[in-house]
Design an enzyme around this catalytic site. Sequence first.
Site, PDB file in Angstrom:
ATOM      1  N   ILE A  88       0.854  -1.194   0.000  1.00 45.48           N
ATOM      2  CA  ILE A  88       0.000   0.000   0.000  1.00 45.48           C
ATOM      3  C   ILE A  88       0.886   1.239   0.000  1.00 45.48           C
ATOM      4  CG2 ILE A  88      -1.710   1.296   1.363  1.00 45.48           C
ATOM      5  CD1 ILE A  88      -2.905  -1.456   2.133  1.00 45.48           C
ATOM      6  N   HIS A 107      -8.199  -3.834  -9.772  1.00 43.73           N
ATOM      7  CA  HIS A 107      -8.665  -4.591  -8.611  1.00 43.73           C
ATOM      8  C   HIS A 107      -9.679  -5.647  -9.075  1.00 43.73           C
ATOM      9  CE1 HIS A 107      -9.581  -5.431  -4.460  1.00 43.73           C
ATOM     10  NE2 HIS A 107     -10.858  -5.435  -4.792  1.00 43.73           N
TER      11      HIS A 107
END
Length: 197
Positions: free
Chosen positions: A87, A104
């Site tokens: 992240i 995603h």
Amino acid sequence: MLKVKVAVLVSGGGTNLQALIDNQSKDSSYKIELVISNNPNAYALTRAKKNNIKTIVVKKEKLEADIEKAIDENKIDLIVLAGFMSILSKKFTKKYKDRIINIHPSLIPAFCGKGFYGLHVHEAVLERGVKITGATVHYVNEIPDGGKIIYQKAVKVKTNDTPETLQKRVMEQAEWKILPKALEKISKEILCKEEHK
Ligand code: GRF
């Protein structure tokens, strides 16, 4: 022809990177200049090397600093996260605002955010009994999977699906299609903006 310089960030197999490479032609608005991995064993690195694309492996301790250095030194215009398992901080996403996109494997805002990665996404989809899933390409901001959506594509869930069969179908029917399409669209927009500066 002027092209948008792209860096693809990867951690694994790199099938999405492959889709971007396969879609790249002399008429594309983008050129993949660099592949950056936080995993030295990622097969994505082999895919890049086979296609004469420069590769860089970054270490966990100085991950963002090294990525930033590579991005700036290679004058990269756009960053694509394609299975990148880390992240990025608010500082990083702010610096490259509207210049980072991600793929995603679900229809955001369902099954996304912290903990929803890889097979976990498809496991959660099956557990919940969802009938339609898919993939999303979106801009990256400081919220995991929270940026503005660029493209989505739906995929039907089958009654006999396992997380693995579903993952494969979402990749084949959605991810490998919408990621190159989104990259081409965003690259065209960047070129257009540059022209009108
Ligand atoms: C894909 O499912 C992608 O949506 C997710 O990570 C996976 C990467 O697969 N973010 P690959 O490395 O592109 O094969």
